[in-house]
Design a protein around this motif. Sequence first.
Motif, PDB file in Angstrom:
ATOM      1  N   LEU A  71     132.877  62.716  50.777  1.00 11.42           N
ATOM      2  CA  LEU A  71     133.372  61.796  51.849  1.00 11.42           C
ATOM      3  C   LEU A  71     132.410  60.788  52.458  1.00 11.42           C
ATOM      4  CD1 LEU A  71     135.906  60.712  53.622  1.00 11.42           C
ATOM      5  CD2 LEU A  71     135.063  62.567  55.374  1.00 11.42           C
ATOM      6  N   LEU A  72     131.364  61.447  53.086  1.00 12.50           N
ATOM      7  CA  LEU A  72     130.444  60.634  53.808  1.00 12.50           C
ATOM      8  C   LEU A  72     130.026  59.398  53.169  1.00 12.50           C
ATOM      9  CD1 LEU A  72     128.372  63.047  55.749  1.00 12.50           C
ATOM     10  CD2 LEU A  72     130.254  61.632  56.594  1.00 12.50           C
ATOM     11  N   PRO A  73     129.648  59.380  51.639  1.00 14.69           N
ATOM     12  CA  PRO A  73     129.257  58.197  51.027  1.00 14.69           C
ATOM     13  C   PRO A  73     129.991  57.033  51.155  1.00 14.69           C
ATOM     14  CG  PRO A  73     128.632  59.920  49.591  1.00 14.69           C
ATOM     15  CD  PRO A  73     129.427  60.525  50.961  1.00 14.69           C
ATOM     16  N   PHE A  74     131.613  57.314  51.443  1.00 18.42           N
ATOM     17  CA  PHE A  74     132.372  56.080  51.408  1.00 18.42           C
ATOM     18  C   PHE A  74     132.277  55.762  52.912  1.00 18.42           C
ATOM     19  CE2 PHE A  74     133.829  58.782  47.751  1.00 18.42           C
ATOM     20  CZ  PHE A  74     133.891  57.702  46.742  1.00 18.42           C
ATOM     21  N   MET A  75     132.256  56.621  53.922  1.00 18.88           N
ATOM     22  CA  MET A  75     131.999  56.070  55.190  1.00 18.88           C
ATOM     23  C   MET A  75     130.749  55.203  55.189  1.00 18.88           C
ATOM     24  SD  MET A  75     132.992  59.506  57.396  1.00 18.88           S
ATOM     25  CE  MET A  75     132.643  58.893  58.801  1.00 18.88           C
ATOM     26  N   LEU A  76     129.696  55.566  54.494  1.00 19.72           N
ATOM     27  CA  LEU A  76     128.436  54.955  54.557  1.00 19.72           C
ATOM     28  C   LEU A  76     128.678  53.583  53.785  1.00 19.72           C
ATOM     29  CD1 LEU A  76     125.236  54.856  54.800  1.00 19.72           C
ATOM     30  CD2 LEU A  76     124.996  55.926  52.328  1.00 19.72           C
ATOM     31  N   ILE A 131     122.598  53.895  61.998  1.00 19.39           N
ATOM     32  CA  ILE A 131     123.713  54.877  61.688  1.00 19.39           C
ATOM     33  C   ILE A 131     123.696  55.064  60.218  1.00 19.39           C
ATOM     34  CG2 ILE A 131     126.163  54.898  61.702  1.00 19.39           C
ATOM     35  CD1 ILE A 131     125.996  52.978  64.200  1.00 19.39           C
ATOM     36  N   ASN A 132     123.301  53.910  59.414  1.00 16.35           N
ATOM     37  CA  ASN A 132     123.257  54.245  57.708  1.00 16.35           C
ATOM     38  C   ASN A 132     122.286  55.280  57.614  1.00 16.35           C
ATOM     39  OD1 ASN A 132     125.203  52.240  57.331  1.00 16.35           O
ATOM     40  ND2 ASN A 132     123.848  50.590  57.188  1.00 16.35           N
ATOM     41  N   PHE A 133     120.990  55.100  58.135  1.00 12.60           N
ATOM     42  CA  PHE A 133     120.100  56.174  58.071  1.00 12.60           C
ATOM     43  C   PHE A 133     120.574  57.524  58.431  1.00 12.60           C
ATOM     44  CE2 PHE A 133     115.756  58.030  59.711  1.00 12.60           C
ATOM     45  CZ  PHE A 133     115.397  58.702  58.323  1.00 12.60           C
ATOM     46  N   GLY A 157     131.138  51.851  54.145  1.00 11.92           N
ATOM     47  CA  GLY A 157     131.995  50.911  55.174  1.00 11.92           C
ATOM     48  C   GLY A 157     130.868  50.507  56.363  1.00 11.92           C
ATOM     49  N   VAL A 158     130.047  51.321  56.615  1.00 10.16           N
ATOM     50  CA  VAL A 158     129.098  50.840  57.808  1.00 10.16           C
ATOM     51  C   VAL A 158     128.112  49.855  56.984  1.00 10.16           C
ATOM     52  CG1 VAL A 158     127.429  51.720  59.178  1.00 10.16           C
ATOM     53  CG2 VAL A 158     129.173  53.184  58.861  1.00 10.16           C
ATOM     54  N   VAL A 159     127.598  49.970  55.772  1.00  4.40           N
ATOM     55  CA  VAL A 159     126.685  49.067  54.986  1.00  4.40           C
ATOM     56  C   VAL A 159     127.624  47.724  55.187  1.00  4.40           C
ATOM     57  CG1 VAL A 159     125.888  48.547  52.748  1.00  4.40           C
ATOM     58  CG2 VAL A 159     125.644  50.818  53.623  1.00  4.40           C
ATOM     59  N   ALA A 160     128.895  47.830  54.746  1.00  3.15           N
ATOM     60  CA  ALA A 160     129.488  46.657  54.803  1.00  3.15           C
ATOM     61  C   ALA A 160     129.460  45.683  56.203  1.00  3.15           C
ATOM     62  CB  ALA A 160     131.034  46.638  54.460  1.00  3.15           C
ATOM     63  N   MET A 161     129.609  46.468  57.183  1.00  4.15           N
ATOM     64  CA  MET A 161     129.242  46.071  58.491  1.00  4.15           C
ATOM     65  C   MET A 161     127.980  45.604  58.962  1.00  4.15           C
ATOM     66  SD  MET A 161     131.529  48.783  60.818  1.00  4.15           S
ATOM     67  CE  MET A 161     131.238  47.782  62.484  1.00  4.15           C
ATOM     68  N   HIS A 162     126.961  46.205  58.207  1.00  6.03           N
ATOM     69  CA  HIS A 162     125.735  45.969  58.300  1.00  6.03           C
ATOM     70  C   HIS A 162     125.319  44.713  57.608  1.00  6.03           C
ATOM     71  CE1 HIS A 162     121.269  46.672  58.966  1.00  6.03           C
ATOM     72  NE2 HIS A 162     121.046  46.478  57.477  1.00  6.03           N
ATOM     73  N   ILE A 163     125.809  44.325  56.546  1.00  5.80           N
ATOM     74  CA  ILE A 163     125.491  43.154  55.873  1.00  5.80           C
ATOM     75  C   ILE A 163     126.453  42.117  56.422  1.00  5.80           C
ATOM     76  CG2 ILE A 163     126.170  41.730  53.682  1.00  5.80           C
ATOM     77  CD1 ILE A 163     126.023  44.609  52.258  1.00  5.80           C
ATOM     78  N   TRP A 164     127.528  42.311  57.073  1.00  3.13           N
ATOM     79  CA  TRP A 164     128.408  41.484  57.878  1.00  3.13           C
ATOM     80  C   TRP A 164     127.556  40.798  59.094  1.00  3.13           C
ATOM     81  CZ3 TRP A 164     133.488  42.566  61.030  1.00  3.13           C
ATOM     82  CH2 TRP A 164     134.026  41.477  61.276  1.00  3.13           C
TER      83      TRP A 164
END
Length: 417
Positions: free
Chosen positions: A200-205, A134-136, A207-214
Motif C-alpha cells: 500500500l505505502l508505495p501508492f501513498m508515496l 515525508i517521502n524519505f 501521491g506525496v511525490v506528486a505533491m512534491h513535484i507540484w
Amino acid sequence: MNFVHSPYTPRAAWERWLDQRLPLPRFVHGSFIAYPVPRNLNYAYTFGGILTMMLAAQIVTGVAMAMHYAPDTALAFLSVERVMRDINHGWLLRYLHSNGASFFFIAVYIHIFRGLYYGSYKAPRELLWVLGCINFLLLMAIGFMGYVLPWGQMSFWGATVITGFFSAIPLVGDWIQQLLLGGFAVGDPTLNRFFALHYLLPFMLTGVVAMHIWALHVVGQNNPTGIEVKSKTDVVPFTPHATVKDLFGASAFLVVFAYFVFYIPNYLGHPDNYTVANPLKTPAHIVPEWYFLPFYAILRAITFNIGPINSKLGGVLCMFGAIAMLFLVPWLDTSKVRSAVYRPWYKLFFWLFAADAILLGWLGSRPAEGSYVLMAQLATLFYFAFFLIVMPVLGLIETPRRLPNSITEAVLGDKRQ
C-alpha cells in the motif's frame, strides 16, 4: 519563474476536443516541455527524475512479485525461491526489485545532500523540502517492511530487534509494538501486516511525490548559485535542455544499476538472509540493510542513561530525532545565502557532515563493542551538532563570498569587465 510564454495550441480535431474537456496535453506541455528552468542546473539535479523513474520501476516489479508471493511464515521463503527458480525471468524480477531498493536509496541520499549543499530548503521552498522529508520517511517504512518479506534469518531477527525498540516508548510503546506485530512476537500476523503495508505505502508515496513535484513547479527550481531567477535570460525551456541532461544522467545511473543486477546481484544483501528464518537460532551479528545503517549506529550509540531516560529509550529518541532534524533544516539554517558555493565555512562543515554520515553507516555494520561504541557516540554527537549548532551559528557569524548579480552572470561572467 513565468518568464517563458509557452501557449499550447491543439492542432488535430481530437486534440481540440480533449483540450476543451481535459487539458492533459496542455498540462504536460506546460510542465515538462515549456516549463522554465535555471540555465545553470548541473547533473546533481538529475536525481529528481531518477527517483521518479526508480519509483515507477519498483512499483511495477513489486506488483509482479506480489502475484507470486505468499505472506505465510511457512511459505514466504519458498515462494521467493520459486520466483527465482520456476517463474520465467523470475530471477531478473527479484534482482531488479531487491537491487532497485538499494539504488532508490542511493539516489535519495544524493538528492538530500544536494539539497543541503545548495540550500534548496530555504524560503520559499520550505514546504517543498518538508514534502521531500515525508517521502524519505515513507520510503524508509517501505524498505524496512520489504526487507522482512523474504523471511530469511536477517529478515526475522531484524524485525524482532527493531520492533522491540518501540516497547521503550512510555505509555504507548507496547501498544505500538503489538500493533505492528499483530501479537506478542514476530509471526504470521506480522508478515501479513508488513506485506499489506509494503504493497500500500508505495501508492501513498506516489501521491506525496506528486505533491512534491507540484510544489516544485509552484516555487520554481533552485540552482547551484542559490540566486532567484531575475530575467528571461536566466532560464531555458525544460525541453530539450533539462530533458537531455536528465536522460543522460538516468542512462548513466541505469548502467551502474544493470551492472549490479546482472553481475553482482547479491553484493548489497546479507548472506544470512538466504537462509530460512529460524526463531531458535540467532545470527552472530544482526544488522539491517545498508541504507539504514547510519540510523542503526545512532540507535546503538546511546549506551547510557540520561536522567529518567534509560539507554534504550534514549537510543530510540536519537534515532527518530536524527530523521526529525531533516524536517527542521529550513528553520535551523539562519544564513541568508543559499548555496554552499559562496559559504566557505559551511562548505567545510558540510563535507565533514557527509564523511560523518558515511562513518555512521560503517559503524552500523560493526559490532556494538569496544572502540566502535565510542566512535559511534562521537559521530552521533557531530551529526546533531551540525544541525543544532553549526547551521544556526554559522548563519550569524560567517562572511560569505560575493554573489553574482544573476544566474546569467554566474554562467557567462560579467561582460562589462
